[in-house]
Design a protein around this motif. Structure first.
Motif, PDB file in Angstrom:
ATOM      1  N   HIS A 282       0.823  -1.206   0.000  1.00  0.00           N
ATOM      2  CA  HIS A 282       0.000   0.000   0.000  1.00  0.00           C
ATOM      3  C   HIS A 282       0.864   1.266   0.000  1.00  0.00           C
ATOM      4  CE1 HIS A 282      -3.229  -2.769   1.234  1.00  0.00           C
ATOM      5  NE2 HIS A 282      -2.321  -3.258   2.085  1.00  0.00           N
ATOM      6  N   THR A 283       0.446   2.265  -0.785  1.00  0.00           N
ATOM      7  CA  THR A 283       1.099   3.574  -0.764  1.00  0.00           C
ATOM      8  C   THR A 283       0.019   4.645  -0.642  1.00  0.00           C
ATOM      9  OG1 THR A 283       2.906   2.799  -2.179  1.00  0.00           O
ATOM     10  CG2 THR A 283       2.612   5.181  -1.969  1.00  0.00           C
ATOM     11  N   PHE A 284       0.147   5.501   0.377  1.00  0.00           N
ATOM     12  CA  PHE A 284      -0.789   6.594   0.619  1.00  0.00           C
ATOM     13  C   PHE A 284      -0.055   7.914   0.377  1.00  0.00           C
ATOM     14  CE2 PHE A 284      -1.766   2.989   3.305  1.00  0.00           C
ATOM     15  CZ  PHE A 284      -3.134   2.805   3.108  1.00  0.00           C
ATOM     16  N   THR A 285      -0.623   8.778  -0.464  1.00  0.00           N
ATOM     17  CA  THR A 285       0.046  10.027  -0.845  1.00  0.00           C
ATOM     18  C   THR A 285      -0.847  11.221  -0.579  1.00  0.00           C
ATOM     19  OG1 THR A 285       1.243   8.873  -2.618  1.00  0.00           O
ATOM     20  CG2 THR A 285       1.169  11.284  -2.723  1.00  0.00           C
ATOM     21  N   LEU A 286      -0.248  12.258   0.002  1.00  0.00           N
ATOM     22  CA  LEU A 286      -0.884  13.568   0.145  1.00  0.00           C
ATOM     23  C   LEU A 286      -0.003  14.588  -0.556  1.00  0.00           C
ATOM     24  CD1 LEU A 286      -1.935  13.574   3.919  1.00  0.00           C
ATOM     25  CD2 LEU A 286      -3.443  13.266   1.931  1.00  0.00           C
ATOM     26  N   ASP A 320      -4.088  20.200 -14.841  1.00  0.00           N
ATOM     27  CA  ASP A 320      -2.789  20.446 -14.223  1.00  0.00           C
ATOM     28  C   ASP A 320      -2.906  21.286 -12.955  1.00  0.00           C
ATOM     29  OD1 ASP A 320      -1.225  19.135 -16.233  1.00  0.00           O
ATOM     30  OD2 ASP A 320      -1.563  20.848 -17.536  1.00  0.00           O
ATOM     31  N   PHE A 321      -4.073  21.884 -12.700  1.00  0.00           N
ATOM     32  CA  PHE A 321      -4.294  22.725 -11.533  1.00  0.00           C
ATOM     33  C   PHE A 321      -3.227  23.822 -11.450  1.00  0.00           C
ATOM     34  CE2 PHE A 321      -6.389  18.740 -10.876  1.00  0.00           C
ATOM     35  CZ  PHE A 321      -7.607  19.085 -10.303  1.00  0.00           C
ATOM     36  N   ASN A 322      -3.001  24.483 -12.594  1.00  0.00           N
ATOM     37  CA  ASN A 322      -1.906  25.443 -12.734  1.00  0.00           C
ATOM     38  C   ASN A 322      -2.382  26.828 -13.131  1.00  0.00           C
ATOM     39  OD1 ASN A 322      -2.740  24.398 -15.244  1.00  0.00           O
ATOM     40  ND2 ASN A 322      -0.798  24.875 -16.203  1.00  0.00           N
ATOM     41  N   ALA A 323      -3.640  27.163 -12.828  1.00  0.00           N
ATOM     42  CA  ALA A 323      -4.157  28.481 -13.184  1.00  0.00           C
ATOM     43  C   ALA A 323      -3.529  29.568 -12.309  1.00  0.00           C
ATOM     44  CB  ALA A 323      -5.679  28.505 -13.037  1.00  0.00           C
ATOM     45  N   GLU A 324      -3.770  30.801 -12.683  1.00  0.00           N
ATOM     46  CA  GLU A 324      -3.222  31.947 -11.944  1.00  0.00           C
ATOM     47  C   GLU A 324      -3.716  31.937 -10.502  1.00  0.00           C
ATOM     48  OE1 GLU A 324      -3.040  36.851 -12.424  1.00  0.00           O
ATOM     49  OE2 GLU A 324      -4.097  35.596 -13.897  1.00  0.00           O
ATOM     50  N   ASP A 325      -2.778  31.922  -9.555  1.00  0.00           N
ATOM     51  CA  ASP A 325      -3.036  31.983  -8.112  1.00  0.00           C
ATOM     52  C   ASP A 325      -3.832  30.793  -7.567  1.00  0.00           C
ATOM     53  OD1 ASP A 325      -1.669  34.389  -7.907  1.00  0.00           O
ATOM     54  OD2 ASP A 325      -3.457  35.582  -8.288  1.00  0.00           O
ATOM     55  N   GLU A 326      -3.892  29.702  -8.300  1.00  0.00           N
ATOM     56  CA  GLU A 326      -4.654  28.537  -7.849  1.00  0.00           C
ATOM     57  C   GLU A 326      -3.876  27.743  -6.804  1.00  0.00           C
ATOM     58  OE1 GLU A 326      -7.175  24.758  -9.712  1.00  0.00           O
ATOM     59  OE2 GLU A 326      -5.743  25.850 -10.982  1.00  0.00           O
ATOM     60  N   LYS A 327      -4.610  27.186  -5.843  1.00  0.00           N
ATOM     61  CA  LYS A 327      -4.028  26.255  -4.888  1.00  0.00           C
ATOM     62  C   LYS A 327      -4.839  24.961  -4.935  1.00  0.00           C
ATOM     63  CE  LYS A 327      -6.502  28.351  -0.965  1.00  0.00           C
ATOM     64  NZ  LYS A 327      -6.335  29.073   0.322  1.00  0.00           N
ATOM     65  N   SER A 328      -4.147  23.830  -4.754  1.00  0.00           N
ATOM     66  CA  SER A 328      -4.829  22.546  -4.875  1.00  0.00           C
ATOM     67  C   SER A 328      -4.188  21.524  -3.953  1.00  0.00           C
ATOM     68  CB  SER A 328      -4.778  22.045  -6.325  1.00  0.00           C
ATOM     69  OG  SER A 328      -3.435  21.943  -6.784  1.00  0.00           O
ATOM     70  N   TRP A 329      -4.968  20.517  -3.596  1.00  0.00           N
ATOM     71  CA  TRP A 329      -4.466  19.440  -2.765  1.00  0.00           C
ATOM     72  C   TRP A 329      -4.914  18.103  -3.356  1.00  0.00           C
ATOM     73  CZ3 TRP A 329      -8.185  16.263  -0.705  1.00  0.00           C
ATOM     74  CH2 TRP A 329      -9.480  16.811  -0.570  1.00  0.00           C
ATOM     75  N   GLN A 330      -4.160  17.053  -3.030  1.00  0.00           N
ATOM     76  CA  GLN A 330      -4.414  15.732  -3.596  1.00  0.00           C
ATOM     77  C   GLN A 330      -4.330  14.658  -2.518  1.00  0.00           C
ATOM     78  OE1 GLN A 330      -2.210  12.481  -6.606  1.00  0.00           O
ATOM     79  NE2 GLN A 330      -1.590  14.625  -6.668  1.00  0.00           N
ATOM     80  N   VAL A 331      -5.182  13.659  -2.651  1.00  0.00           N
ATOM     81  CA  VAL A 331      -5.068  12.443  -1.855  1.00  0.00           C
ATOM     82  C   VAL A 331      -5.076  11.279  -2.846  1.00  0.00           C
ATOM     83  CG1 VAL A 331      -7.578  12.350  -1.503  1.00  0.00           C
ATOM     84  CG2 VAL A 331      -6.049  11.062   0.016  1.00  0.00           C
ATOM     85  N   ARG A 332      -4.166  10.319  -2.632  1.00  0.00           N
ATOM     86  CA  ARG A 332      -3.980   9.236  -3.589  1.00  0.00           C
ATOM     87  C   ARG A 332      -3.700   7.922  -2.866  1.00  0.00           C
ATOM     88  NH1 ARG A 332       0.067   9.026  -8.871  1.00  0.00           N
ATOM     89  NH2 ARG A 332       0.441   6.769  -8.864  1.00  0.00           N
ATOM     90  N   TYR A 333      -4.156   6.835  -3.496  1.00  0.00           N
ATOM     91  CA  TYR A 333      -3.904   5.503  -2.941  1.00  0.00           C
ATOM     92  C   TYR A 333      -3.463   4.569  -4.066  1.00  0.00           C
ATOM     93  CZ  TYR A 333      -4.784   0.826  -1.096  1.00  0.00           C
ATOM     94  OH  TYR A 333      -4.643  -0.483  -0.720  1.00  0.00           O
ATOM     95  N   ASP A 334      -2.358   3.820  -3.841  1.00  0.00           N
ATOM     96  CA  ASP A 334      -1.854   2.830  -4.785  1.00  0.00           C
ATOM     97  C   ASP A 334      -1.803   1.472  -4.103  1.00  0.00           C
ATOM     98  OD1 ASP A 334      -0.317   4.300  -7.350  1.00  0.00           O
ATOM     99  OD2 ASP A 334      -0.505   5.564  -5.573  1.00  0.00           O
TER     100      ASP A 334
END
Length: 422
Positions: A282-286, A320-334
């Motif tokens: 298992h791999t958990f990513t933030l 890509d979540f790369n717009a002007e002044d954008e902030k983003s977060w991710q949760v992922r599971y492998d």
């Protein structure tokens, strides 16, 4: 950023001089023919995208199926102090299913009638010289540098033209310097279909040990922008079958006024930090990503310098979540099923949400994407190394300014079969 770049490279060189350099690869050359290789990758790709609720301006949903053949020949180097060699690339894309109203997936060139071409092909070559552990290559080639990376997300890859020097004279240190004058798009074959005038790249990476590495790169794309890139990757062992990995990426882009059409130069800084915890199968990513600055809703821009030039945590299947002044977060599971007796079978799912994007008429643009992927690689037998993947993406945005549609569902089915001829 520039001061840090040269400081880290200087530190890497200083550290490397205290170690023995690699044995000279050129001195161990077996010859032009003896070290040659010929590989063919067969790629079968089905692509479907549903523009949900897109309105009257977008009625067509791309749905196409094709087969791509990617052939690469790499000669060995002639023996002597300086070795000479050649490389060659052959690409062929064949349409298996499409139709008017279903084109536009990016798999095939589109004719004036709105239909995808039945097939398309491209061929190119490069010459190369090697001195010790340094290689100079000029001609058509694939690149994988964080500031100049050809894209390979469709049927056939982009191809760049220019020269690239790759040096591995010191153990753990890899340096690059290059000058490129053209890139052909994935769905085109005519020379420089992206519009690149020229790009100069410089940088390198250094592995301090098996757990810690750093990279610093710079590029100057004519009449477009200058980019600085940095990366630090660190892995902490936590005992048997456990580890924690941190990956930090940052770009600093200075746009030319000719590129922005605003009459002035603009700047953007975008960075991401990902933490991945691995325990057995298992791999958990933030991950967190933040973009600062830009112009006309554009934060970090790329493409003219290669469609893969975005080495950031939240650059995923659709957005890509790369717009002007954008902030983003991710949760992922492998999940790797090898631990359960099924080697080659893997599963991945992730969710990314972006907010506060300065796009269109709002400074609070929102978007989210959910991806699911299941893949299997045949481990033995006649079909050994055959890889099969199913990728599904669900994308939504608050105002529709992203990619021309607020709601997109996408499915890709990919089969790849590599063959080693030589």
């Amino acid at each position: 950023m520039q001061v840090m770049k040269w400081s880290v490279i200087a530190l890497a060189v200083a550290a490397g001089t205290s170690q023995l350099a690699f044995a000279s690869a050129q001195s161990e050359s077996n010859g032009f023919v003896e070290d040659s290789s010929l590989n063919v990758l067969n790629r079968n790709l089905y692509f479907y995208r549903d523009f949900r609720n897109a309105g009257p301006d977008r009625n067509d949903d791309p749905q196409e199926w094709g087969h791509g053949i990617i052939g690469t020949f790499e000669s060995g180097f002639t023996q002597g102090t300086i070795g000479f060699g050649v490389d060659a690339i052959g690409l062929l894309g064949i349409k298996l299913d499409s139709g008017k109203g279903r084109a536009g997936s990016g798999l095939f060139p589109t004719g004036s009638d709105g239909r995808s071409q039945d097939d398309y092909s491209e061929a190119g070559g490069a010459v190369k010289l090697r001195l010790s552990n340094t290689v100079l290559k000029y001609g058509d080639q694939f690149t994988a540098l964080p500031v100049f990376s050809t894209d390979d997300s469709r049927l056939l890859p982009e191809v760049a033209e220019g020269f690239l020097v790759t040096s591995n004279e010191i153990e753990g240190l890899e340096l690059h310097a290059g000058h490129f004058t053209a890139i052909n798009a994935q769905d085109q074959t005519y020379h420089d279909s992206i519009g690149l005038k020229s790009a100069d790249v410089l940088g390198g990476s250094y592995s301090f040990n098996d757990d810690l590495s750093a990279s610093l790169y710079y590029s100057d794309v004519e009449d477009a922008f200058k980019k600085y890139y940095g990366n630090v990757n660190y892995t902490i062992g936590l005992g048997e079958a456990q580890s924690l990995n941190f990956d930090f990426n940052i770009y600093r882009t200075k746009y030319d006024k000719e590129y922005t059409d605003t009459g002035s130069s603009e700047k953007n800084t975008i960075w991401s930090l990902a933490a991945a915890y691995n325990i057995s199968a298992h791999t958990f990513t933030l991950a967190y990503q933040k973009s600062h600055g830009g112009f006309d809703g554009i934060g970090y821009d790329y493409g003219v310098d290669g469609g893969g030039t975005i080495w950031l945590a939240n650059s995923i299947q659709r957005s890509d979540f790369n717009a002007e002044d954008e902030k983003s977060w991710q949760v992922r599971y492998d999940l790797d099923f090898a631990e359960f007796g099924v080697p080659g079978l893997k599963f991945m799912t992730r969710y990314v949400r972006g907010t506060d994007a300065d796009v269109g008429d709002t400074t609070n643009g929102k978007e989210w994407e959910r991806d699911i992927q299941v893949g299997y690689t045949v481990q033995n037998g006649p079909a050994k190394d055959l890889n099969m993947r199913v990728r599904q993406a669900t994308y939504r945005s608050s105002d529709g300014v992203y990619y021309g549609s607020p709601s997109i569902d996408e499915v890709r089915v990919i089969l790849e079969y590599p063959l080693s001829i030589l």
